[in-house]
Design an enzyme around this catalytic site. Structure first.
Site, PDB file in Angstrom:
ATOM      1  N   GLY A   1      -3.242  -7.656   4.169  1.00  0.00           N
ATOM      2  CA  GLY A   1      -2.107  -6.878   4.680  1.00  0.00           C
ATOM      3  C   GLY A   1      -2.481  -6.056   5.898  1.00  0.00           C
ATOM      4  O   GLY A   1      -3.547  -6.230   6.481  1.00  0.00           O
ATOM      5  N   VAL A   2      -1.563  -5.148   6.279  1.00  0.00           N
ATOM      6  CA  VAL A   2      -1.818  -4.324   7.461  1.00  0.00           C
ATOM      7  C   VAL A   2      -2.369  -2.958   7.060  1.00  0.00           C
ATOM      8  O   VAL A   2      -2.262  -2.559   5.912  1.00  0.00           O
ATOM      9  CB  VAL A   2      -0.523  -4.099   8.293  1.00  0.00           C
ATOM     10  CG1 VAL A   2      -0.208  -5.322   9.106  1.00  0.00           C
ATOM     11  CG2 VAL A   2       0.640  -3.716   7.392  1.00  0.00           C
ATOM     12  N   GLY A   3      -2.938  -2.247   8.018  1.00  0.00           N
ATOM     13  CA  GLY A   3      -3.345  -0.857   7.801  1.00  0.00           C
ATOM     14  C   GLY A   3      -4.830  -0.686   7.571  1.00  0.00           C
ATOM     15  O   GLY A   3      -5.610  -1.634   7.607  1.00  0.00           O
TER      16      GLY A   3
ATOM     17  N   GLU B   1      -0.589 -13.373   7.540  1.00  0.00           N
ATOM     18  CA  GLU B   1       0.526 -13.268   8.492  1.00  0.00           C
ATOM     19  C   GLU B   1       0.192 -12.389   9.690  1.00  0.00           C
ATOM     20  O   GLU B   1       0.844 -12.481  10.716  1.00  0.00           O
ATOM     21  CB  GLU B   1       1.780 -12.762   7.787  1.00  0.00           C
ATOM     22  CG  GLU B   1       1.579 -11.417   7.157  1.00  0.00           C
ATOM     23  CD  GLU B   1       2.758 -10.954   6.335  1.00  0.00           C
ATOM     24  OE1 GLU B   1       3.810 -11.582   6.375  1.00  0.00           O
ATOM     25  OE2 GLU B   1       2.593  -9.942   5.646  1.00  0.00           O
TER      26      GLU B   1
ATOM     27  N   ASN C   1       8.515   0.889   5.541  1.00  0.00           N
ATOM     28  CA  ASN C   1       8.543  -0.210   6.514  1.00  0.00           C
ATOM     29  C   ASN C   1       9.361  -1.395   6.007  1.00  0.00           C
ATOM     30  O   ASN C   1      10.125  -1.993   6.741  1.00  0.00           O
ATOM     31  CB  ASN C   1       7.118  -0.722   6.790  1.00  0.00           C
ATOM     32  CG  ASN C   1       6.214   0.378   7.305  1.00  0.00           C
ATOM     33  OD1 ASN C   1       6.649   1.240   8.061  1.00  0.00           O
ATOM     34  ND2 ASN C   1       4.962   0.359   6.887  1.00  0.00           N
TER      35      ASN C   1
ATOM     36  N   GLY D   1       5.708  -9.407   4.117  1.00  0.00           N
ATOM     37  CA  GLY D   1       5.252 -10.613   3.436  1.00  0.00           C
ATOM     38  C   GLY D   1       4.560 -10.327   2.126  1.00  0.00           C
ATOM     39  O   GLY D   1       4.112 -11.267   1.443  1.00  0.00           O
TER      40      GLY D   1
HETATM   41  O1  0RQ Z   1       1.826   8.947   5.455  1.00  0.00           O
HETATM   42  O2  0RQ Z   1       2.042   8.182   7.764  1.00  0.00           O
HETATM   43  O3  0RQ Z   1       2.689  10.505   7.122  1.00  0.00           O
HETATM   44  O4  0RQ Z   1       0.257   9.808   7.114  1.00  0.00           O
HETATM   45  O5  0RQ Z   1       2.407   6.696   3.490  1.00  0.00           O
HETATM   46  O6  0RQ Z   1       0.005   5.355   4.038  1.00  0.00           O
HETATM   47  O7  0RQ Z   1      -2.321   5.253   3.195  1.00  0.00           O
HETATM   48  O8  0RQ Z   1      -1.873   5.319   5.719  1.00  0.00           O
HETATM   49  O9  0RQ Z   1      -1.372   3.292   4.280  1.00  0.00           O
HETATM   50  O10 0RQ Z   1      -0.692   2.541   6.634  1.00  0.00           O
HETATM   51  O11 0RQ Z   1      -1.692   1.010   4.890  1.00  0.00           O
HETATM   52  O12 0RQ Z   1       0.631   1.881   4.662  1.00  0.00           O
HETATM   53  C1  0RQ Z   1       2.422   0.522   1.741  1.00  0.00           C
HETATM   54  C2  0RQ Z   1       3.339   1.704   3.734  1.00  0.00           C
HETATM   55  C3  0RQ Z   1       0.872   1.575   3.344  1.00  0.00           C
HETATM   56  C4  0RQ Z   1       2.110  -0.477   4.059  1.00  0.00           C
HETATM   57  C5  0RQ Z   1       2.201   0.832   3.199  1.00  0.00           C
HETATM   58  C6  0RQ Z   1       2.097   7.913   2.819  1.00  0.00           C
HETATM   59  C7  0RQ Z   1       0.761   8.301   3.425  1.00  0.00           C
HETATM   60  C8  0RQ Z   1       0.996   7.954   4.883  1.00  0.00           C
HETATM   61  C9  0RQ Z   1       1.027   5.405   4.984  1.00  0.00           C
HETATM   62  P1  0RQ Z   1       1.678   9.406   6.982  1.00  0.00           P
HETATM   63  P2  0RQ Z   1      -1.465   4.870   4.366  1.00  0.00           P
HETATM   64  P3  0RQ Z   1      -0.834   2.140   5.226  1.00  0.00           P
HETATM   65  C10 0RQ Z   1       1.566  -7.460   5.682  1.00  0.00           C
HETATM   66  C11 0RQ Z   1       2.007  -7.136   4.263  1.00  0.00           C
HETATM   67  C12 0RQ Z   1       4.492  -3.185   2.735  1.00  0.00           C
HETATM   68  C13 0RQ Z   1       4.474  -4.428   3.558  1.00  0.00           C
HETATM   69  C14 0RQ Z   1       3.232  -5.237   3.392  1.00  0.00           C
HETATM   70  C15 0RQ Z   1       3.357  -1.322   3.947  1.00  0.00           C
HETATM   71  C16 0RQ Z   1       1.838   6.688   4.796  1.00  0.00           C
HETATM   72  O13 0RQ Z   1       0.994  -1.212   3.649  1.00  0.00           O
HETATM   73  O14 0RQ Z   1       4.322  -1.115   4.645  1.00  0.00           O
HETATM   74  O15 0RQ Z   1       2.382  -4.991   2.575  1.00  0.00           O
HETATM   75  N1  0RQ Z   1       3.367  -2.303   3.006  1.00  0.00           N
HETATM   76  N2  0RQ Z   1       3.139  -6.257   4.215  1.00  0.00           N
HETATM   77  O16 0RQ Z   1       0.505   9.669   3.218  1.00  0.00           O
HETATM   78  C17 0RQ Z   1       4.746   9.095  -0.481  1.00  0.00           C
HETATM   79  C18 0RQ Z   1       3.322   7.881  -1.893  1.00  0.00           C
HETATM   80  C19 0RQ Z   1       2.521   7.581  -0.750  1.00  0.00           C
HETATM   81  C20 0RQ Z   1       2.942   8.080   0.485  1.00  0.00           C
HETATM   82  C21 0RQ Z   1       1.114   6.898   0.754  1.00  0.00           C
HETATM   83  N3  0RQ Z   1       2.998   7.434  -3.092  1.00  0.00           N
HETATM   84  N4  0RQ Z   1       4.414   8.638  -1.706  1.00  0.00           N
HETATM   85  N5  0RQ Z   1       4.049   8.834   0.624  1.00  0.00           N
HETATM   86  N6  0RQ Z   1       2.027   7.638   1.388  1.00  0.00           N
HETATM   87  N7  0RQ Z   1       1.381   6.861  -0.562  1.00  0.00           N
HETATM   88  C22 0RQ Z   1       2.389  -6.993   6.855  1.00  0.00           C
HETATM   89  C23 0RQ Z   1       3.790  -7.530   6.996  1.00  0.00           C
HETATM   90  O17 0RQ Z   1       4.392  -7.848   6.065  1.00  0.00           O
HETATM   91  C24 0RQ Z   1       4.441  -7.666   8.274  1.00  0.00           C
END
Ligand code: 0RQ
Length: 500
Positions: A265-267, A291, A381, A385
């Protein structure tokens, strides 16, 4: 040197000319995937036109479709114009996200592998205009896309009018990275003939009727790139758990010694896993069927460990893009860029037996995962995928730090406030605290594993307390819940700013 031919010369327009030609009510199908290869100049000019004509009382209404997330010049600019009404299927722009969460823009959060069918079957409003970024266009209608494939081929084929942003940001050697194969090819029920990530089954370009091309705009604007952060201690901790688990599965004979292809995944966490793989002596000759490929792939290349990567987008930082350009001819044997219908296709994912690694926002004690909705109601977001891969891979791994927002949020909760990936599909849950292998476990065993291995110590006892109360009070003893309390942690956070 900017590419040219008489056809291109005959179609050249300024972004402003194209913007003026766009209808007031329009469904746009744009290139772009996380945010690679999206158009920039035409949407910016369109947003400008909308702003000035709105003052004269004109109304605009835009449905915007893309592959996945795009940059601010597209999502941000059209959102700020106030004309955006509907967005599919994934986004990550903060301005647009706020409008969605204020209820001002409709967003349909879709499995990326479903979008093509929805367009082809007319389930969604039909595409009027396709706008794509390309490195070359020929007089017979071949369009060579840039760093993403996403939904571009489908939008190009279904649009009435096509506009191209012809960029000179990438060298012409980018041609040949794409493998365009469209679902209509398998509408007769034939298998998609991809047996391993490097198989090529389509064309290097999208073929359309050249008469549909109504304008070509020259561009030299690169994708807005997110800079690549070095993995932090938590991400490295998560990566370590994942890698030793994979090695253990190899020892048990469940994964062949030369691995299965990875989806990543991303991130930050996803990047940390690849960075750790590059450093870990047990890992070699990695294949990816994924992806999005990000800068972390360079760690594998530097370590001599990347065998092949199939993707729908190459999303590099500024530095990463420079490296890619320097090696663009040589690396043609290492990468292929596919339409998202194919990069995310259940048939191919299941046949190859992928190891899928995605990130969760929160996970509940039974292994249900929320990847999209903060506190159950606010879109982050989108599912992207993650569902395509989670449901169909050989192994589905979900990763998350055990805490968010300075410890005021526990990522392990009694009950997820929104459900994207249910307990039947999720298999492995990992935080920096540890790894819970849920396969073959009945619900109560899952809860014990998740709480003891994955929850942060700050919240562990309270999760066990919830679980014990649920076992005592729940009417059904199969998946015990104390329903009055199951969302009380989220409610407490919304009222006080902390789950503590
Ligand atoms: O907040 O941005 O204000 O700092 O969520 O969290 O830990 O930086 O993680 O950037 O990897 O994103 C699931 C969103 C994770 C992403 C998700 C807050 C946290 C932070 C971001 P800030 P992190 P990431 C391939 C596969 C779905 C699509 C997918 C995603 C922000 O991975 O969009 O997987 N996934 N696609 O502080 C409230 C909680 C939280 C929270 C974290 N429990 N409640 N806020 N945060 N946990 C790509 C494609 O499909 C295209």
């Amino acid at each position: 040197v900017a590419i040219t031919n008489p056809f291109i010369e005959s179609k050249l327009k300024s972004p402003e000319e194209v913007a003026l030609a766009l209808p007031q009510n329009v469904t746009l199908g744009c290139s772009g995937f996380t945010p690679a290869g999206y158009p920039k100049l035409i949407p910016l000019a369109f947003a400008k036109r909308i702003e000035s004509e709105k003052k004269a009382g004109k109304d605009f209404s835009i449905n915007l479709y893309s592959g996945a997330s795009t940059g601010d010049e597209l999502d941000g600019a059209l959102a700020r114009s106030g004309a955006l009404k509907l967005r599919i299927p994934y986004q990550s722009n903060s301005y647009l996200r706020n409008l969605i969460n204020e209820g001002k823009v409709d967003f349909i959060d879709m499995h990326l592998s479903h979008v093509v069918k929805y367009i082809e079957h007319g389930i969604l409003p039909a595409i009027d205009v396709a706008i794509v970024e390309a490195v070359d266009v020929t007089s017979d209608g071949r369009i060579y896309l840039t760093t993403s494939s996403g939904m571009s081929a489908t939008y190009l084929l279904h649009a009435k009018d096509v506009y191209v942003e012809l960029t000179d940001v990438h060298p012409q050697e980018l041609k040949g990275y794409h493998d365009i194969y469209l679902p209509s090819h398998h509408s007769q029920g034939l298998p998609i003939p991809i047996l391993s990530p490097q198989d090529r089954i389509g064309t290097e370009y999208v073929q359309i009727n050249p008469d549909k091309i109504k304008g070509i705009v020259r561009s030299g604007v690169p994708d807005s790139s997110s800079e690549f952060k070095a993995p932090d201690a938590e991400s490295i901790g998560i990566a370590d758990h994942v890698l030793s688990f994979i090695q253990d599965e190899i020892k048990k004979g469940r994964i062949p010694k030369d691995y299965l292809p990875f989806q990543n995944g991303v991130g930050n966490i996803a990047n940390a896993v690849l960075a750790s793989m590059a450093k870990n002596d047990e890992f070699h000759a990695i294949q990816m069927y994924t992806e999005v490929v990000q800068d972390s792939v360079f760690d594998l290349i530097d370590a001599g460990k990347l065998k092949f990567a199939s993707t729908s987008a190459l999303t590099f930082s500024k530095e990463g893009l420079k490296r890619f350009h320097q090696n663009i001819s040589e690396w043609k044997s290492k990468f292929v860029i596919r339409p998202q219908e194919i990069s995310n296709h259940p048939e191919v994912i299941r046949r190859m037996g992928l190891i899928a690694m995605n990130t969760a926002l929160e996970v509940d004690i039974y292994g249900n995962v929320n990847s999209t909705h903060v506190m159950g109601t606010s879109m982050m977001n989108g599912i992207g995928g993650s569902g395509d891969f989670t449901r169909n891979s050989h192994l589905s791994i979900f990763m998350t730090p055990s805490l968010a927002k300075d410890g005021n949020i526990s990522a392990i909760v009694p009950f997820v406030s929104h459900l994207d990936h249910n307990e039947h599909s999720t298999m492995i849950i990992v935080t920096e605290q540890g790894l819970a292998d849920l396969r073959g476990c009945p619900p109560k065993k899952r809860a014990e594993l998740i709480i003891s291995k994955c929850a942060h110590p700050m919240y562990r006892d309270r999760l066990f307390e919830y679980f014990e109360t649920s076992k005592r009070l729940s009417k059904g003893k199969h998946t015990p819940h104390h329903l009055e309390d199951s969302l009380s942690w989220h409610i407490r956070f919304l009222k006080t700013g902390s789950m503590k």
